[in-house]
Design a protein around this motif. Sequence first.
Motif, PDB file in Angstrom:
ATOM      1  N   ILE A  46       0.874  -1.170   0.000  1.00 34.53           N
ATOM      2  CA  ILE A  46       0.000   0.000   0.000  1.00 34.53           C
ATOM      3  C   ILE A  46       0.909   1.217   0.000  1.00 34.53           C
ATOM      4  O   ILE A  46       1.779   1.360   0.867  1.00 34.53           O
ATOM      5  CB  ILE A  46      -0.937   0.008   1.215  1.00 34.53           C
ATOM      6  CG1 ILE A  46      -1.807  -1.257   1.218  1.00 34.53           C
ATOM      7  CG2 ILE A  46      -1.802   1.269   1.209  1.00 34.53           C
ATOM      8  CD1 ILE A  46      -2.637  -1.440   2.472  1.00 34.53           C
ATOM      9  N   CYS A  47       0.713   2.075  -0.996  1.00 34.16           N
ATOM     10  CA  CYS A  47       1.603   3.221  -1.197  1.00 34.16           C
ATOM     11  C   CYS A  47       0.790   4.491  -1.381  1.00 34.16           C
ATOM     12  O   CYS A  47      -0.409   4.450  -1.645  1.00 34.16           O
ATOM     13  CB  CYS A  47       2.471   2.989  -2.431  1.00 34.16           C
ATOM     14  SG  CYS A  47       3.467   1.489  -2.339  1.00 34.16           S
ATOM     15  N   PHE A  70      -4.443  -0.667  -7.774  1.00 32.91           N
ATOM     16  CA  PHE A  70      -5.842  -0.330  -7.539  1.00 32.91           C
ATOM     17  C   PHE A  70      -5.844   0.890  -6.639  1.00 32.91           C
ATOM     18  O   PHE A  70      -5.187   0.890  -5.593  1.00 32.91           O
ATOM     19  CB  PHE A  70      -6.555  -1.512  -6.854  1.00 32.91           C
ATOM     20  CG  PHE A  70      -8.045  -1.385  -6.847  1.00 32.91           C
ATOM     21  CD1 PHE A  70      -8.786  -1.803  -7.940  1.00 32.91           C
ATOM     22  CD2 PHE A  70      -8.697  -0.839  -5.759  1.00 32.91           C
ATOM     23  CE1 PHE A  70     -10.169  -1.682  -7.941  1.00 32.91           C
ATOM     24  CE2 PHE A  70     -10.078  -0.708  -5.748  1.00 32.91           C
ATOM     25  CZ  PHE A  70     -10.822  -1.142  -6.852  1.00 32.91           C
ATOM     26  N   ASP A  71      -6.552   1.957  -7.035  1.00 31.31           N
ATOM     27  CA  ASP A  71      -6.567   3.164  -6.211  1.00 31.31           C
ATOM     28  C   ASP A  71      -7.694   3.091  -5.192  1.00 31.31           C
ATOM     29  O   ASP A  71      -8.764   2.551  -5.454  1.00 31.31           O
ATOM     30  CB  ASP A  71      -6.635   4.434  -7.053  1.00 31.31           C
ATOM     31  CG  ASP A  71      -7.863   4.508  -7.935  1.00 31.31           C
ATOM     32  OD1 ASP A  71      -8.228   3.479  -8.536  1.00 31.31           O
ATOM     33  OD2 ASP A  71      -8.459   5.592  -8.018  1.00 31.31           O
ATOM     34  N   CYS A  72      -7.415   3.629  -4.004  1.00 25.77           N
ATOM     35  CA  CYS A  72      -8.328   3.554  -2.860  1.00 25.77           C
ATOM     36  C   CYS A  72      -8.427   4.919  -2.194  1.00 25.77           C
ATOM     37  O   CYS A  72      -7.486   5.703  -2.232  1.00 25.77           O
ATOM     38  CB  CYS A  72      -7.814   2.535  -1.843  1.00 25.77           C
ATOM     39  SG  CYS A  72      -7.489   0.906  -2.542  1.00 25.77           S
ATOM     40  N   GLU A  77      -9.516   1.222   3.356  1.00 28.29           N
ATOM     41  CA  GLU A  77     -10.140   0.639   2.164  1.00 28.29           C
ATOM     42  C   GLU A  77      -9.155  -0.285   1.439  1.00 28.29           C
ATOM     43  O   GLU A  77      -9.521  -1.381   1.013  1.00 28.29           O
ATOM     44  CB  GLU A  77     -10.631   1.728   1.206  1.00 28.29           C
ATOM     45  CG  GLU A  77     -11.274   1.146  -0.046  1.00 28.29           C
ATOM     46  CD  GLU A  77     -11.650   2.177  -1.092  1.00 28.29           C
ATOM     47  OE1 GLU A  77     -12.447   1.825  -1.976  1.00 28.29           O
ATOM     48  OE2 GLU A  77     -11.139   3.320  -1.046  1.00 28.29           O
ATOM     49  N   ALA A  78      -7.915   0.141   1.305  1.00 32.03           N
ATOM     50  CA  ALA A  78      -6.903  -0.692   0.640  1.00 32.03           C
ATOM     51  C   ALA A  78      -6.724  -2.014   1.377  1.00 32.03           C
ATOM     52  O   ALA A  78      -6.636  -3.087   0.758  1.00 32.03           O
ATOM     53  CB  ALA A  78      -5.576   0.057   0.547  1.00 32.03           C
ATOM     54  N   MET A  79      -6.688  -1.950   2.702  1.00 30.33           N
ATOM     55  CA  MET A  79      -6.523  -3.167   3.500  1.00 30.33           C
ATOM     56  C   MET A  79      -7.759  -4.067   3.401  1.00 30.33           C
ATOM     57  O   MET A  79      -7.637  -5.289   3.361  1.00 30.33           O
ATOM     58  CB  MET A  79      -6.214  -2.800   4.950  1.00 30.33           C
ATOM     59  CG  MET A  79      -4.845  -2.139   5.100  1.00 30.33           C
ATOM     60  SD  MET A  79      -4.506  -1.518   6.753  1.00 30.33           S
ATOM     61  CE  MET A  79      -4.132  -3.053   7.582  1.00 30.33           C
ATOM     62  N   GLU A  80      -8.939  -3.477   3.324  1.00 35.61           N
ATOM     63  CA  GLU A  80     -10.170  -4.261   3.176  1.00 35.61           C
ATOM     64  C   GLU A  80     -10.217  -4.952   1.814  1.00 35.61           C
ATOM     65  O   GLU A  80     -10.611  -6.116   1.719  1.00 35.61           O
ATOM     66  CB  GLU A  80     -11.406  -3.372   3.353  1.00 35.61           C
ATOM     67  CG  GLU A  80     -11.713  -3.025   4.784  1.00 35.61           C
ATOM     68  CD  GLU A  80     -12.117  -4.234   5.617  1.00 35.61           C
ATOM     69  OE1 GLU A  80     -12.855  -5.105   5.124  1.00 35.61           O
ATOM     70  OE2 GLU A  80     -11.677  -4.306   6.776  1.00 35.61           O
ATOM     71  N   LYS A  89      -4.720 -10.715   6.048  1.00 33.92           N
ATOM     72  CA  LYS A  89      -5.207 -10.278   7.354  1.00 33.92           C
ATOM     73  C   LYS A  89      -4.439  -9.042   7.823  1.00 33.92           C
ATOM     74  O   LYS A  89      -3.329  -8.790   7.372  1.00 33.92           O
ATOM     75  CB  LYS A  89      -5.050 -11.416   8.363  1.00 33.92           C
ATOM     76  CG  LYS A  89      -5.841 -12.653   8.001  1.00 33.92           C
ATOM     77  CD  LYS A  89      -5.500 -13.783   8.935  1.00 33.92           C
ATOM     78  CE  LYS A  89      -6.076 -15.096   8.496  1.00 33.92           C
ATOM     79  NZ  LYS A  89      -5.424 -15.664   7.330  1.00 33.92           N
ATOM     80  N   PHE A  90      -5.025  -8.320   8.763  1.00 36.46           N
ATOM     81  CA  PHE A  90      -4.404  -7.108   9.298  1.00 36.46           C
ATOM     82  C   PHE A  90      -2.983  -7.405   9.786  1.00 36.46           C
ATOM     83  O   PHE A  90      -2.058  -6.649   9.548  1.00 36.46           O
ATOM     84  CB  PHE A  90      -5.269  -6.517  10.417  1.00 36.46           C
ATOM     85  CG  PHE A  90      -4.682  -5.277  11.027  1.00 36.46           C
ATOM     86  CD1 PHE A  90      -4.791  -4.052  10.379  1.00 36.46           C
ATOM     87  CD2 PHE A  90      -3.997  -5.339  12.230  1.00 36.46           C
ATOM     88  CE1 PHE A  90      -4.228  -2.899  10.930  1.00 36.46           C
ATOM     89  CE2 PHE A  90      -3.441  -4.199  12.788  1.00 36.46           C
ATOM     90  CZ  PHE A  90      -3.556  -2.987  12.141  1.00 36.46           C
ATOM     91  N   GLU A  91      -2.824  -8.546  10.476  1.00 39.99           N
ATOM     92  CA  GLU A  91      -1.526  -8.885  11.054  1.00 39.99           C
ATOM     93  C   GLU A  91      -0.494  -9.306  10.008  1.00 39.99           C
ATOM     94  O   GLU A  91       0.698  -9.419  10.314  1.00 39.99           O
ATOM     95  CB  GLU A  91      -1.661  -9.951  12.146  1.00 39.99           C
ATOM     96  CG  GLU A  91      -2.289 -11.235  11.688  1.00 39.99           C
ATOM     97  CD  GLU A  91      -3.813 -11.284  11.860  1.00 39.99           C
ATOM     98  OE1 GLU A  91      -4.345 -12.390  11.776  1.00 39.99           O
ATOM     99  OE2 GLU A  91      -4.458 -10.228  12.058  1.00 39.99           O
ATOM    100  N   ASP A  92      -0.924  -9.535   8.764  1.00 41.85           N
ATOM    101  CA  ASP A  92       0.007  -9.887   7.686  1.00 41.85           C
ATOM    102  C   ASP A  92       0.755  -8.675   7.150  1.00 41.85           C
ATOM    103  O   ASP A  92       1.777  -8.821   6.488  1.00 41.85           O
ATOM    104  CB  ASP A  92      -0.726 -10.556   6.521  1.00 41.85           C
ATOM    105  CG  ASP A  92      -1.335 -11.902   6.901  1.00 41.85           C
ATOM    106  OD1 ASP A  92      -0.805 -12.558   7.814  1.00 41.85           O
ATOM    107  OD2 ASP A  92      -2.331 -12.289   6.259  1.00 41.85           O
ATOM    108  N   TRP A  93       0.246  -7.473   7.417  1.00 38.82           N
ATOM    109  CA  TRP A  93       0.868  -6.252   6.909  1.00 38.82           C
ATOM    110  C   TRP A  93       2.076  -5.865   7.741  1.00 38.82           C
ATOM    111  O   TRP A  93       2.050  -5.932   8.966  1.00 38.82           O
ATOM    112  CB  TRP A  93      -0.130  -5.094   6.893  1.00 38.82           C
ATOM    113  CG  TRP A  93      -1.193  -5.252   5.860  1.00 38.82           C
ATOM    114  CD1 TRP A  93      -2.492  -5.603   6.082  1.00 38.82           C
ATOM    115  CD2 TRP A  93      -1.061  -5.077   4.460  1.00 38.82           C
ATOM    116  NE1 TRP A  93      -3.171  -5.653   4.895  1.00 38.82           N
ATOM    117  CE2 TRP A  93      -2.322  -5.333   3.880  1.00 38.82           C
ATOM    118  CE3 TRP A  93       0.003  -4.733   3.626  1.00 38.82           C
ATOM    119  CZ2 TRP A  93      -2.551  -5.251   2.518  1.00 38.82           C
ATOM    120  CZ3 TRP A  93      -0.235  -4.658   2.266  1.00 38.82           C
ATOM    121  CH2 TRP A  93      -1.483  -4.909   1.710  1.00 38.82           C
TER     122      TRP A  93
END
Length: 96
Positions: A46-47, A70-72, A77-80, A89-93
């Motif tokens: 995510i950038c 993909f723009d968010c 939203e990008a994480m969803e 999953k959240f913890e994968d980031w």
Amino acid sequence: MIPDELDGAKVIKYTSNTLSNKFGTVRIINEQKETIDEIPITAKAICKYEGSNEYYLFSCDLKWEVIGDFDCDSLKEAMEIAKNSNNIKFEDWITK
């Protein structure tokens, strides 16, 4: 190791980059619309571009080359989208 920027956008969060990630492929097609190659998506990032309000969910190859985006409207939203489309999953980031 992930660079600080991808395609000129600052990396905010990213996943591990490995062939074991099952994030799909990007097909390369010729003028006859035939698939001539498939590049595995091995990581997501995510950038955000400086001065932009949008976030970008990048699909990357093993060399951290961007092969899709993909723009968010938000980081959330990008994480969803990543969660719903790739089961990230959240913890994968990993936060950069």
